[in-house]
Design a protein around this motif. Structure first.
Motif, mmCIF file in Angstrom:
data_model
loop_
_atom_site.group_PDB
_atom_site.id
_atom_site.type_symbol
_atom_site.label_atom_id
_atom_site.label_comp_id
_atom_site.label_asym_id
_atom_site.label_seq_id
_atom_site.Cartn_x
_atom_site.Cartn_y
_atom_site.Cartn_z
ATOM 1 N N LEU A 199 73.795 59.731 99.461
ATOM 2 C CA LEU A 199 72.303 59.895 98.869
ATOM 3 C C LEU A 199 71.623 59.208 99.697
ATOM 4 O O LEU A 199 70.439 59.519 100.532
ATOM 5 N N LEU A 200 71.462 58.080 100.077
ATOM 6 C CA LEU A 200 70.701 58.154 101.566
ATOM 7 C C LEU A 200 70.461 59.209 102.698
ATOM 8 O O LEU A 200 69.726 59.232 103.318
ATOM 9 N N LEU A 201 71.003 60.200 103.177
ATOM 10 C CA LEU A 201 71.515 61.133 104.102
ATOM 11 C C LEU A 201 70.249 62.286 103.343
ATOM 12 O O LEU A 201 70.215 63.183 103.771
ATOM 13 N N GLY A 202 69.793 62.311 102.023
ATOM 14 C CA GLY A 202 69.144 63.036 101.450
ATOM 15 C C GLY A 202 69.505 64.181 100.595
ATOM 16 O O GLY A 202 68.224 65.249 100.064
ATOM 17 N N LEU A 203 70.563 63.708 99.491
ATOM 18 C CA LEU A 203 70.670 64.501 98.445
ATOM 19 C C LEU A 203 69.960 63.921 97.457
ATOM 20 O O LEU A 203 70.110 62.906 97.138
ATOM 21 N N ASP A 204 69.065 64.478 96.248
ATOM 22 C CA ASP A 204 68.597 64.518 95.636
ATOM 23 C C ASP A 204 69.510 64.010 94.234
ATOM 24 O O ASP A 204 68.885 63.354 93.048
ATOM 25 N N PHE A 239 76.871 69.232 101.904
ATOM 26 C CA PHE A 239 75.799 69.673 102.475
ATOM 27 C C PHE A 239 75.816 70.931 102.736
ATOM 28 O O PHE A 239 75.132 72.318 102.484
ATOM 29 N N LYS A 297 75.623 73.078 99.043
ATOM 30 C CA LYS A 297 74.184 73.143 98.954
ATOM 31 C C LYS A 297 73.859 74.186 100.099
ATOM 32 O O LYS A 297 72.784 75.338 99.421
ATOM 33 N N ASP A 298 74.003 74.631 100.767
ATOM 34 C CA ASP A 298 73.100 74.864 102.242
ATOM 35 C C ASP A 298 73.692 76.225 101.621
ATOM 36 O O ASP A 298 72.977 77.483 102.780
#
Length: 276
Positions: A55-60, A130, A133-134
């Motif tokens: 979450l801190l690294l930007g996951l929704d 990540f 997800k990409d």
């Protein structure tokens, strides 16, 4: 009777070989406790920290759902933790000096291994999310990726933790403790079961079936975890000259070897005659 009342320990059998066997079993228990901590602690840390850092690294959304975290905590403790709890004695265990009085169960080198294990597990778990997800995978598929990467990465931690000093890249990994491979198989079967069983995967674990590419990522990161843990062990072995309890020995309080002669009875037992 007075001596018995004043003593801290009473030997029921003064046979030297029996005493040696008791010392050996005590060392095995100590080692196995440390190995269980090395397995369970990084896994438990990684379960929560993967969610936090994801979450801190930007996951929704959290990379792992609450039920996945609970499941991973239970299944890893039951299967992988049990492996190290019944690990046989390592070669050379009786050739090492005794532990320092007051020695902590978690010394500085064990703590370092726990920290490294935690970091690498969190890194591969979050990194796999990540990555997928990409590649365009859905939330449910990335959660499958996260859970399987974490679970199989935990197997990599266990493979390394089984041997405190010696490398896991050896035939010794395949012998000595058959329960280890049964546990790995049970763990893998359960992962496949919850990943592909309709209704169970989506309704309960909020995940979806994985394809070959995702399993390739799981295998890759499992190997990465094992290599990192073994690299740390190898470097530590070169620095400390592979002392068994290396964190016990400091230059300022180094203990002189005990040159007290052994009792006469002990001379009847050659080193090779004692159980190893």
């Amino acid at each position: 009777d007075v001596a018995r009342e004043a003593s801290e320990m009473i030997l029921a059998d003064d046979n030297f070989a029996t005493i040696v066997s008791a010392v050996r079993e005590g060392r095995v228990v100590w080692d196995d406790l440390r190995k269980v901590l090395l397995v369970n602690t990084p896994i438990n840390n990684a379960q929560g920290m993967s969610v936090l850092f994801g979450l801190l690294l930007g996951l929704d959304e959290a990379p792992l759902s609450a039920i996945q975290v609970l499941y991973c905590n239970l299944i890893c403790a039951v299967t992988l933790g049990f492996v190290c709890a019944v690990e046989p004695a390592e070669d050379g265990i009786m050739e090492q000096p005794p532990r320092r009085v007051g020695k902590k169960l978690i010394g500085r080198f064990l703590l370092l291994r726990i920290v490294i294990g935690t970091i690498v597990l969190v890194a591969v778990t979050v990194g796999s999310v990540f990555w997928t997800k990409d590649m365009g995978y859905t939330l449910e598929e990335t959660r499958s990726q996260a859970l399987n990467t974490l679970s199989f990465g935990a197997i990599g931690i266990t493979m390394s933790a089984r041997f405190a000093r010696k490398s896991a890249f050896h035939m010794r990994t395949f012998v000595g403790n058959p329960i280890a491979w049964y546990s790995y198989a049970v763990m893998a079967a359960l992962q496949v079961f919850i990943t592909y069983t309709p209704g169970l995967n989506d309704a309960i674990f909020t995940m979806d079936a994985m394809d070959g590419k995702q399993w390739g990522i799981v295998a890759l990161f499992m190997v990465v975890v094992l290599i990192v843990m073994e690299a740390e062990k190898s470097i530590r072995g070169m620095i400390t000259d592979r002392k068994y309890y290396e964190e016990d020995w400091e230059e300022e309080d180094a203990i002189e070897p005990d040159t007290t002669p052994l009792p006469e009875e002990a001379k009847r037992f050659g080193r090779n005659e004692l159980p190893h």
